[in-house]
Design an enzyme around this catalytic site. Structure first.
Site, mmCIF file in Angstrom:
data_model
loop_
_atom_site.group_PDB
_atom_site.id
_atom_site.type_symbol
_atom_site.label_atom_id
_atom_site.label_comp_id
_atom_site.label_asym_id
_atom_site.label_seq_id
_atom_site.Cartn_x
_atom_site.Cartn_y
_atom_site.Cartn_z
ATOM 1 C CB CYS A 2 -0.826 0.008 1.276
ATOM 2 S SG CYS A 2 -1.561 -1.586 1.608
ATOM 3 N NE ARG A 27 3.892 2.312 -1.831
ATOM 4 C CZ ARG A 27 5.195 2.086 -1.891
ATOM 5 N NH1 ARG A 27 5.930 2.756 -2.743
ATOM 6 N NH2 ARG A 27 5.768 1.210 -1.113
ATOM 7 C CD1 TRP A 74 -3.300 -4.229 -5.225
ATOM 8 C CD2 TRP A 74 -2.095 -5.616 -3.951
ATOM 9 N NE1 TRP A 74 -3.165 -5.423 -5.904
ATOM 10 C CE2 TRP A 74 -2.440 -6.287 -5.147
ATOM 11 C CE3 TRP A 74 -1.344 -6.306 -3.002
ATOM 12 C CZ2 TRP A 74 -2.047 -7.596 -5.424
ATOM 13 C CZ3 TRP A 74 -0.954 -7.607 -3.259
ATOM 14 C CH2 TRP A 74 -1.304 -8.241 -4.472
ATOM 15 C CG ASN A 98 3.922 -0.566 2.071
ATOM 16 O OD1 ASN A 98 4.956 -0.060 1.679
ATOM 17 N ND2 ASN A 98 3.408 -1.615 1.491
ATOM 18 N N GLY A 99 2.942 -3.424 3.910
ATOM 19 C CA GLY A 99 3.747 -4.626 4.138
ATOM 20 C C GLY A 99 2.856 -5.762 4.588
ATOM 21 C CD GLU A 479 4.780 -6.426 -21.863
ATOM 22 O OE1 GLU A 479 4.865 -7.213 -20.901
ATOM 23 O OE2 GLU A 479 4.385 -5.251 -21.722
ATOM 24 C CE LYS A 483 1.173 -4.107 -20.546
ATOM 25 N NZ LYS A 483 2.509 -4.309 -20.128
ATOM 26 C CD GLU A 486 -0.378 -5.886 -16.886
ATOM 27 O OE1 GLU A 486 0.224 -5.610 -15.846
ATOM 28 O OE2 GLU A 486 -0.027 -5.445 -17.999
ATOM 29 C CG HIS A 502 5.860 -29.542 -27.888
ATOM 30 N ND1 HIS A 502 6.057 -30.818 -28.357
ATOM 31 C CD2 HIS A 502 6.788 -28.779 -28.517
ATOM 32 C CE1 HIS A 502 7.057 -30.839 -29.210
ATOM 33 N NE2 HIS A 502 7.535 -29.594 -29.324
ATOM 34 C CE LYS A 602 3.480 2.005 -13.621
ATOM 35 N NZ LYS A 602 3.423 1.217 -14.867
HETATM 36 C C1 G6P Z 1 3.275 -4.858 -11.278
HETATM 37 C C2 G6P Z 1 2.808 -3.988 -12.422
HETATM 38 C C3 G6P Z 1 3.470 -4.437 -13.728
HETATM 39 C C4 G6P Z 1 4.990 -4.436 -13.558
HETATM 40 C C5 G6P Z 1 5.419 -5.314 -12.379
HETATM 41 C C6 G6P Z 1 6.896 -5.144 -12.059
HETATM 42 O O1 G6P Z 1 2.755 -6.140 -11.418
HETATM 43 O O2 G6P Z 1 1.398 -4.055 -12.549
HETATM 44 O O3 G6P Z 1 3.123 -3.535 -14.772
HETATM 45 O O4 G6P Z 1 5.575 -4.915 -14.729
HETATM 46 O O5 G6P Z 1 4.705 -4.925 -11.201
HETATM 47 O O6 G6P Z 1 7.101 -3.834 -11.596
HETATM 48 P P1 G6P Z 1 8.477 -3.081 -11.627
HETATM 49 O O7 G6P Z 1 8.169 -1.734 -11.063
HETATM 50 O O8 G6P Z 1 9.424 -3.860 -10.752
HETATM 51 O O9 G6P Z 1 8.926 -3.040 -13.032
#
Ligand code: G6P
Length: 607
Positions: A2, A27, A74, A98-99, A479, A483, A486, A502, A602
């Protein structure tokens, strides 16, 4: 996990706390809350969901007070309800956290046995009760915090208020970051310097195990052994400007469109056009002596690392291990003394990556960090700091940070290759030339935005989508799938094109779109063979390639996306664009919350 903020102020704090929370929403955004002290009472406003819900509540029921703490959540323990929203409070103590308190269960049982009543399912509430119980028994707040911090296992950044002490704010950190901000007759606590940027630029970063007592008389930091310590006060240099979406509908789209500029900005720091050389900061260790590289990251940053593995092995002929951070630390990896461990992170705060970094250091590794937030914990713990210059990334789904990471990693691969005697000046010139073409090529890719938007409706109804690629396009397939998952909530998988037979081929039917990423080049024919295996089974293919590739293999595809023709080195940077745009437009069609997708954050600051 958080974001937290606290103010011991000389004027009302709730508006400023709310502003700080907006800057911490990256966060987590499951719930939010604020607590102040006024009229001898701890008074809270808490709301489930996005920060706007809390803002509306505060409009209806303003919260006075010149001292306060606030939190954006979060959810880890307990659903994202109002009861589980921080601050957690007893009659005497309120705190934000936070933690994760890993031993919260035995502590909670112990407290319940003593007759204390819990009102949430969180791990955090035990901390409020532990401290409160001692305060209620007559212990001084500072002593109650000092004693009880020792009982907590796990990770925490805490900000704590005491009803009977309206001039006292206590903070503590272990595992999760916490900074102290120094203002004009005011003092602040925050998860990061960004949260405090409109309040002050004068920041002290707390060390692991530090705790801090903030009063009107001054601020005293203690180390993990409870000894008074000084931590340097630095200028954070973080802009207090609020970042807006400009003319774009979402931050994600704005950030996708920023890529030509930010990739160019990033490359400017790592390549010299004057003599066509890559130029990295000189590490205080000998790059030529590096015999193995270990790459560790999470999420999108991990996929950037996967691309880098291909580059490091191809150019520098150095073997590379790569791992997601959450696995790396606990699998007892073997690392040779003096090896290079490379951590990639947009935020520089991801808890798993940070823990892996510290583990690698304890195993005698040199630490290189590719990071977008220059004031982050990882940036501060690096031996070799390689910043990306993507600027603040607000959309939860990473876009511009990814392409900037790739730009840095390509330069690092070339640098390592040169140090190893594997890249002569002519080849280096070529690498620099190709990298320098990336910004214009990204622009070229962005020109297909409308075409991609127009075909998004082909993907939006799907329940499952497959992405296929080979070589450096394989991480890109991963990736692309990430995307789409997500932000559109469509189930998607990325596969190495050759591996599809496979297993995933069993999924193929006319309802599963298959996105094939295949720039023309050495691996093109092989990928196209795999694509034909899909088409032979009735699969609907979207082919992303260049003009030559589309001419050669576009027939029979459900749709094609034409990219500019680029050198294979920069293909992963350029082909990231259609992959991002496709996910974006599908998400918009599905009406999801593109910038703050459900359940995500994020920056993930818990393990
Ligand atoms: C979260 C975000 C992702 C990001 C990942 C790693 O899951 O939603 O978009 O790629 O963390 O974050 P970082 O800040 O270490 O790149």
């Amino acid at each position: 996990m958080c974001g937290i903020i606290g103010i011991l102020g000389n004027q009302d704090v709730s508006g400023r706390l709310l502003d700080g929370l907006r800057r911490l929403e990256y966060r987590g955004y499951d719930s939010a809350g604020i607590c102040t002290i006024h009229d001898d009472q701890l008074d809270r406003r808490r709301a489930e969901g996005k920060l706007d819900n809390l803002a509306r509540k505060l409009d209806g029921e303003p919260l006075p007070g010149i001292i306060g703490i606030a939190h954006t959540r979060w959810a880890t323990h307990g659903a994202p309800t109002q009861d589980n929203a921080h601050p957690h409070a007893t009659g005497e103590v309120a705190l934000v956290h936070n933690g994760i308190i890993e031993n919260f269960k035995p502590l909670r049982d112990e407290l319940i046995a003593k007759g204390r009543t819990f009102t949430s399912q969180t791990d955090t509430e035990v901390v409020a009760h532990l401290i409160s119980a001692d305060v209620e028994a007559g212990m001084e707040p500072v002593e109650a915090v000092r004693t009880n911090l020792k009982r907590l296992h796990g990770a925490f950044a805490l900000a704590i208020l005491f009803r009977q002490h309206p001039d006292l704010l206590i903070g503590a950190r272990l595992g999760s970051p916490l900074v102290v901000g120094y203002g004009e007759n005011e003092t602040y606590l925050g998860s990061d310097a960004l949260a405090l940027a409109p309040l002050t630029q004068k920041i002290a970063y707390l060390d692991e195990g530090d705790w801090v007592v903030i009063t009107r008389a001054g601020t005293q930091i203690y180390d993990k052994d409870d000894q008074p310590v000084e931590r340097p006060i630095v200028n954070s240099g973080v802009s207090s400007l609020t970042i807006d979406k400009g003319n774009h509908r979402h931050f994600m789209l704005k950030e996708i469109y920023e890529q030509p500029i930010v990739v160019a900005q990033t490359l400017k720091s790592y390549v010299r056009r004057l003599d066509d050389q890559v130029s990295l900061p000189t590490p205080d260790f000998d790059l030529s002596a590096i015999r193995r590289v270990t790459i560790v990251a999470c999420g999108t940053s991990y996929y950037a690392g996967m691309v880098a593995k291909y580059w490091f092995e191809q150019f520098a002929r150095v073997p590379v291990d790569i791992d997601v951070a959450s696995e790396f630390r606990y699998r007892q990896p073997v690392m040779e003394d003096g090896g290079l461990a490379l951590f990639i992170s947009q935020s520089g705060e991801t808890a798993d990556t940070l823990a892996a970094l510290r583990h690698a250091r304890s195993e005698g590794q040199k630490i290189a960090v590719v990071v977008n937030v220059p004031t982050s914990t990882m940036a501060r713990e690096a031996d070799l700091l390689l910043p990306t210059h993507a600027g603040p990334e607000i959309g939860v789904a990473s876009t511009k940070a990814f392409t900037c990471q790739l730009a840095v990693l390509a330069a690092l691969a070339a640098n390592l290759a040169r140090a190893k005697g594997r890249l002569d000046p002519r080849e280096e010139k070529e690498v620099v030339r190709h990298l320098s073409e990336a910004p214009a090529a990204i622009n070229g890719a962005l020109a297909y935005d409308e075409a991609i938007e127009a075909m998004a409706h082909l993907i939006a109804p799907a329940r499952d989508v497959l992405y296929l690629g080979r070589g450096t396009d394989y991480p890109l397939a991963l990736e692309g799938a990430l995307k789409l998952k997500e932000i559109s909530y469509i189930h998607a998988e990325g596969y190495a094109a050759g591996e599809m037979k496979h297993g995933p081929i069993a999924l193929i039917d006319e309802n599963v779109p298959v996105i094939v990423i295949a720039p023309s080049g050495p691996l093109f024919d092989k990928t196209v063979s795999n694509m034909q295996e899909v088409q032979a089974r009735g699969g609907k293919v979207v082919l992303i390639s260049d003009y030559d590739g589309i001419q050669a293999a576009g027939d029979g595809c459900m749709a094609t996306i034409t990219m500019p023709k680029v050198h294979p080195l920069i293909a992963p940077i350029v082909y990231a664009i259609p992959v991002q745009l496709l996910a974006y437009h599908v998400a918009v069609l599905k009406g999801t919350d593109v910038d703050q997708p459900r359940n995500l954050a994020k920056s993930v600051t818990v393990e």
